[in-house]
Design a protein around this motif. Structure first.
Motif, mmCIF file in Angstrom:
data_model
loop_
_atom_site.group_PDB
_atom_site.id
_atom_site.type_symbol
_atom_site.label_atom_id
_atom_site.label_comp_id
_atom_site.label_asym_id
_atom_site.label_seq_id
_atom_site.Cartn_x
_atom_site.Cartn_y
_atom_site.Cartn_z
ATOM 1 N N UNK A 135 -5.676 -7.532 -21.463
ATOM 2 C CA UNK A 135 -6.595 -6.341 -21.396
ATOM 3 C C UNK A 135 -6.041 -6.084 -19.878
ATOM 4 N N UNK A 136 -5.967 -4.635 -19.474
ATOM 5 C CA UNK A 136 -5.609 -4.264 -18.239
ATOM 6 C C UNK A 136 -6.572 -3.104 -17.904
ATOM 7 N N UNK A 137 -7.028 -2.782 -16.807
ATOM 8 C CA UNK A 137 -7.865 -1.907 -16.309
ATOM 9 C C UNK A 137 -7.170 -0.965 -15.026
ATOM 10 N N UNK A 138 -7.489 0.187 -14.976
ATOM 11 C CA UNK A 138 -6.897 0.945 -13.927
ATOM 12 C C UNK A 138 -7.978 0.973 -12.995
ATOM 13 N N UNK A 188 2.185 -0.204 -16.549
ATOM 14 C CA UNK A 188 2.481 0.775 -15.873
ATOM 15 C C UNK A 188 3.748 0.909 -14.972
ATOM 16 N N UNK A 189 4.739 1.796 -14.747
ATOM 17 C CA UNK A 189 5.538 1.503 -13.823
ATOM 18 C C UNK A 189 5.339 2.446 -12.414
ATOM 19 N N UNK A 190 4.244 2.921 -12.456
ATOM 20 C CA UNK A 190 3.776 3.868 -11.011
ATOM 21 C C UNK A 190 2.494 3.449 -10.314
ATOM 22 N N UNK A 191 2.321 2.159 -10.764
ATOM 23 C CA UNK A 191 0.968 1.851 -10.072
ATOM 24 C C UNK A 191 1.103 0.243 -9.490
ATOM 25 N N UNK A 192 0.202 0.076 -8.485
ATOM 26 C CA UNK A 192 0.310 -1.289 -7.967
ATOM 27 C C UNK A 192 -0.453 -2.354 -9.018
ATOM 28 N N UNK A 193 0.529 -3.264 -9.393
ATOM 29 C CA UNK A 193 0.004 -4.285 -10.214
ATOM 30 C C UNK A 193 -0.456 -5.600 -9.871
ATOM 31 N N UNK A 236 0.520 -12.878 -10.302
ATOM 32 C CA UNK A 236 1.813 -11.958 -10.038
ATOM 33 C C UNK A 236 1.381 -10.767 -9.597
ATOM 34 N N UNK A 237 1.900 -10.543 -8.569
ATOM 35 C CA UNK A 237 1.592 -9.158 -7.969
ATOM 36 C C UNK A 237 2.856 -8.189 -7.651
ATOM 37 N N UNK A 238 2.859 -7.037 -7.447
ATOM 38 C CA UNK A 238 3.896 -6.057 -7.151
ATOM 39 C C UNK A 238 4.428 -6.459 -5.577
ATOM 40 N N UNK A 239 5.762 -6.429 -5.430
ATOM 41 C CA UNK A 239 6.444 -6.710 -4.394
ATOM 42 C C UNK A 239 5.792 -5.748 -3.250
ATOM 43 N N UNK A 240 5.359 -4.557 -3.310
ATOM 44 C CA UNK A 240 4.804 -3.644 -2.586
ATOM 45 C C UNK A 240 3.563 -4.031 -1.915
ATOM 46 N N UNK A 241 2.721 -4.858 -2.592
ATOM 47 C CA UNK A 241 1.748 -5.550 -1.884
ATOM 48 C C UNK A 241 1.870 -6.846 -1.140
ATOM 49 N N UNK A 242 3.030 -7.208 -0.781
ATOM 50 C CA UNK A 242 3.353 -8.505 -0.175
ATOM 51 C C UNK A 242 2.544 -8.362 1.033
ATOM 52 N N UNK A 243 2.577 -7.218 1.908
ATOM 53 C CA UNK A 243 1.774 -7.149 3.378
ATOM 54 C C UNK A 243 0.535 -7.063 3.138
ATOM 55 N N UNK A 244 -0.055 -6.971 2.014
ATOM 56 C CA UNK A 244 -1.610 -6.588 1.725
ATOM 57 C C UNK A 244 -2.055 -8.073 1.508
ATOM 58 N N UNK A 245 -1.614 -9.162 0.979
ATOM 59 C CA UNK A 245 -1.908 -10.243 0.815
ATOM 60 C C UNK A 245 -2.782 -10.910 2.176
ATOM 61 N N UNK A 246 -3.976 -11.294 2.151
ATOM 62 C CA UNK A 246 -4.840 -11.811 3.154
ATOM 63 C C UNK A 246 -4.221 -13.116 3.739
ATOM 64 N N UNK A 247 -4.227 -13.043 5.134
ATOM 65 C CA UNK A 247 -3.765 -14.456 5.737
ATOM 66 C C UNK A 247 -5.161 -15.427 5.843
ATOM 67 N N UNK A 248 -6.118 -15.059 5.365
ATOM 68 C CA UNK A 248 -7.177 -15.779 5.590
ATOM 69 C C UNK A 248 -7.073 -17.047 4.775
ATOM 70 N N UNK A 249 -7.601 -18.333 5.469
ATOM 71 C CA UNK A 249 -7.712 -19.489 4.667
ATOM 72 C C UNK A 249 -8.089 -19.471 3.417
ATOM 73 N N UNK A 250 -7.673 -20.155 2.396
ATOM 74 C CA UNK A 250 -8.246 -20.278 1.095
ATOM 75 C C UNK A 250 -8.213 -18.877 0.208
#
Length: 426
Positions: free
Chosen positions: A109-112, A147-152, A225-239
């Protein structure tokens, strides 16, 4: 002072191993509400139709209120197998929600949606447990639906691992667990530039989310599993990234937290006295002592007007209320923290030395934590029943009116008495 805060998006993926039991649903939704997840992916829901899933979200504790008030999307199969769902919290900072893909197999199931002005697609995956079926699922069903044009954001139970490091028995070969990864899931990761968030941050660690039915091995089958473009958006908070304990089901949940890069300015939030504190005797006793003491220590004069003293007194009452609220919350969480610590310690012991003894110790500790959370869900349902018994079915406007009426009848008598004395002296 107002300071910039970054909007965050907290996600949870959880294999619930069936939700046909009403008490189990109440337990689950109570925890989801308590922990304030923005987006939740559920696998193995075992619902038979979209209508049944929607009814589960609406039934509430003993039918008294909604289990889930936010948008909920359901992909069904049978009452005995499969079924996935994606839930969005009503107050999540997401918009433009649209179902992109709902499979007839009850596995995908996928939701935009839009978050912080950018397009995202969140995908809930429940891969086949039969090794021979996994390559076809990944290459024919999952790959073609992305999709190929969205953040996954792809989360769920993938039922396979990349290699030995995702197992907790270093002496046993991966065997069936790797079947379907290199011939299926790896193609999905490569074609859409997806990466395993937890493994990227924990390159040398072993962890697991599921224990085999035989009780002889465990593996990390659940992940994000997330898009490489989102690497900088992964939170640095513990847990922000890791396993989530105590939820119903035979898998551990896995969390993910994203932070929008552009800071947003937020003003000071409106604060109101929690009315439940008026039934808390220690809080009332402290207020009864603090208000006269404060007024006595701060007489009116050229440097202190009535308005200024009133504002300062409100800050004092707010501080006392916050301190008492924090103390009560700490008491309620004490038992849960102890059991969570025991569960994590037992899991770490099994990670260091996999054996039947350490495995049973972890199972016992985790079951105690699950039992505590189940009892908390019963308490929440009982509270909902009390509210219903006194107020029944009413409109939202009626409840706002009730709150205003209750606040208008709330008096700080010591303060009123002090003002009366000051007025008579003028």
């Amino acid at each position: 002072m107002t300071r910039p805060r970054q909007p965050t998006l907290r996600l949870l993926s959880l294999n619930v191993n069936g939700l046909q039991d009403k008490d189990k649903r109440r337990w689950l939704f109570n925890l989801l509400e308590r922990d304030k997840w923005d987006v939740i992916l559920l696998q193995e829901t075992h619902h038979r139709s979209p209508e049944e899933g929607a009814a589960w979200a609406q039934e509430g504790p003993n039918g008294l209120r909604c289990n889930w008030s936010g948008p909920a999307f359901w992909c069904h199969y049978t009452s005995q197998s499969r079924g996935v769902a994606i839930l969005f919290r009503a107050t999540a900072k997401t918009s433009n929600l649209t179902v992109r893909h709902s499979s007839a197999t009850g596995r995908t199931l996928s939701v935009d949606f839009t978050f912080s002005g950018l397009p995202y697609t969140v995908v809930c995956v429940y891969a086949p447990s039969v090794a021979a079926d996994r390559p076809h699922y990944y290459t024919q069903e999952l790959l073609s639906s992305l999709p190929g044009d969205r953040h996954l954001l792809v989360g769920g139970n993938f039922n396979c691992i990349a290699g030995q490091q995702d197992m907790l028995d270093p002496d046993s070969p991966p065997g069936q667990r790797t079947l379907g990864y290199w011939t299926g899931l790896r193609h999905v990761e490569t074609d859409h530039s997806l990466y395993d968030v937890w493994r990227d941050l924990n390159s040398d660690r072993r962890a697991f989310t599921h224990i085999a039915t035989s009780g002889q091995s465990a593996a990390r089958l659940d992940r994000w599993l997330i898009s490489e473009r989102l690497r900088a958006r992964v939170s640095k908070e513990p847990q922000a990234i890791g396993n989530v304990l105590g939820y119903p089901g035979d898998h551990l949940g896995v969390s993910l937290s994203l932070t929008a890069p552009a800071a947003t300015l937020y003003g000071a939030a409106v604060w109101r006295l929690p009315l439940h504190l008026l039934d808390d005797q220690p809080f009332c006793d402290r207020i009864a002592e603090a208000v006269p003491a404060y007024l006595g220590a701060h007489p009116l004069g050229p440097d202190l007007t009535r308005g200024r003293r009133w504002e300062d007194l409100k800050r004092q009452v707010k501080d006392i209320a916050l301190q008492r609220s924090w103390a009560l919350a700490a008491q309620q969480r004490a038992s849960q923290k102890v059991l969570e610590a025991d569960s994590r310690a037992a899991m770490a012991a099994y990670s260091r030395s996999p054996s039947a003894e350490t495995l049973l110790a972890w199972q016992d500790a985790h079951q105690l934590l699950q039992a505590l959370n189940a009892e908390a869900a019963k308490g929440a349902a009982l509270h909902a029943g009390v509210v219903w018994q006194f107020y029944g079915e009413q409109s939202t406007f009626w409840f706002h009116h009730l709150a205003r009426d209750r606040q208008s009848r709330t008096e700080l008598k010591a303060l009123r008495a002090a003002h009366a004395r000051a007025a008579s002296a003028i």
